[in-house]
Write an enzyme that holds these catalytic residues in place. Sequence first.
Site, short mmCIF file in Angstrom:
data_model
loop_
_atom_site.label_atom_id
_atom_site.label_comp_id
_atom_site.label_asym_id
_atom_site.label_seq_id
_atom_site.Cartn_x
_atom_site.Cartn_y
_atom_site.Cartn_z
N LYS A 154 0.84 -1.20 0.00
CA LYS A 154 0.00 0.00 0.00
C LYS A 154 0.88 1.25 0.00
O LYS A 154 0.62 2.22 -0.70
CB LYS A 154 -0.94 -0.02 1.22
CG LYS A 154 -2.06 -1.04 1.04
CD LYS A 154 -2.78 -1.43 2.31
CE LYS A 154 -3.73 -2.60 2.00
NZ LYS A 154 -4.37 -3.19 3.16
N GLN A 183 -5.29 -1.77 9.13
CA GLN A 183 -4.99 -3.11 8.62
C GLN A 183 -5.52 -4.17 9.58
O GLN A 183 -5.17 -4.18 10.77
CB GLN A 183 -3.46 -3.26 8.44
CG GLN A 183 -3.05 -4.57 7.82
CD GLN A 183 -3.52 -4.72 6.37
OE1 GLN A 183 -3.44 -3.79 5.58
NE2 GLN A 183 -4.02 -5.90 6.04
N ASP A 215 -11.58 2.08 3.16
CA ASP A 215 -11.87 0.65 2.96
C ASP A 215 -13.36 0.39 2.79
O ASP A 215 -13.76 -0.73 2.44
CB ASP A 215 -11.38 -0.14 4.19
CG ASP A 215 -10.11 -0.93 3.89
OD1 ASP A 215 -9.82 -1.16 2.70
OD2 ASP A 215 -9.43 -1.31 4.86
#
Length: 281
Positions: free
Chosen positions: A47, A91, A114
């Site tokens: 990322k 995460q 997300d």
Amino acid sequence: MIIDGKKVAFSVLEELKDKVKKSVKKPGLAVILANDDYSSKIYVASKEKHSVALGYKSCIYRFDSSITQGKLIELIHELNENPDINGILVQSPLYPHLDENEIIELINPKKDVDGFHPVNVGKLFAGLNPYAICCTPKGIMKLLKAYDIELEGKNALVIGRSNIVGKPIASLLTNENATVTLAHSKTKNLKEHTKKADIIVSATGHPRLITADMVKKDVVVVDVGIIRQFDGRLVGDVDFEKVKNIASYITPVPGGVGPMTIACLMENTYELFLLQNKGQI
Ligand code: NAD
């Protein structure tokens, strides 16, 4: 035909790169890594690499196991207020002593890159426009569109009911007028369902769950599963070598859905950047 996720992802990223180059202000993505998991470290590094390559401001917050829930909450509040940060990603998983759901709910839904915040999940489910759509399901929809795969009226079978893939892709396919069946580990006689499906999206992490005898001719197969085998090779949920001879379209593992997930994360960051700057960049 083999669906080339790398190629479609590359074109998404190239388009983004052009747009970012032309913009004086740059999008900012914050990623929080609070676990010891090897795969998570690799995902976060990827990322960061993609963010930097696109010219984004990339902030990675890495914590050891002494991090407290209170400190993480403080950080989320700071990032919510920081005008240079447009997307916040936590995460998964977090260290077991941390409450991931509480953290996700504290993210400003307009920075929820997300698409996991209940506001965005609710908007997706209601067929409204979420601020961000979860990256993997969004990537799958882009792949289907890139290959002009018709969805309306088709029997779509989604296997796996996770919040990050199965449930949202079932919603997105429903919104596109497919007739969706959502199967999971308690589904009886999976083959009865796979045999009827025009489109199969499999997201179980169960290697070779879908074999050639289970699918009908010209089925479209999207394999989301990623399993690392003992020899280090990555495989998916589908017996690719045999099923590819029956399917009309199929995604490989690796090189199918995976590259789209990261491309969509970058696209979501850019879209949230536009939203927060009200298109004035
Ligand atoms: P998960 O691991 O949270 O859950 C798996 C789901 O599969 C569950 O809903 C379970 O009911 C279902 N399932 C398990 N065995 C089954 C069986 N035999 N028959 C029917 N259903 C079964 O799901 P997840 O987090 O969505 O991950 C699924 C897979 O997708 C994993 O391999 C993961 O690594 C991969 N994944 C890939 C990407 C990508 O970018 N390519 C993104 C997310 C997840």
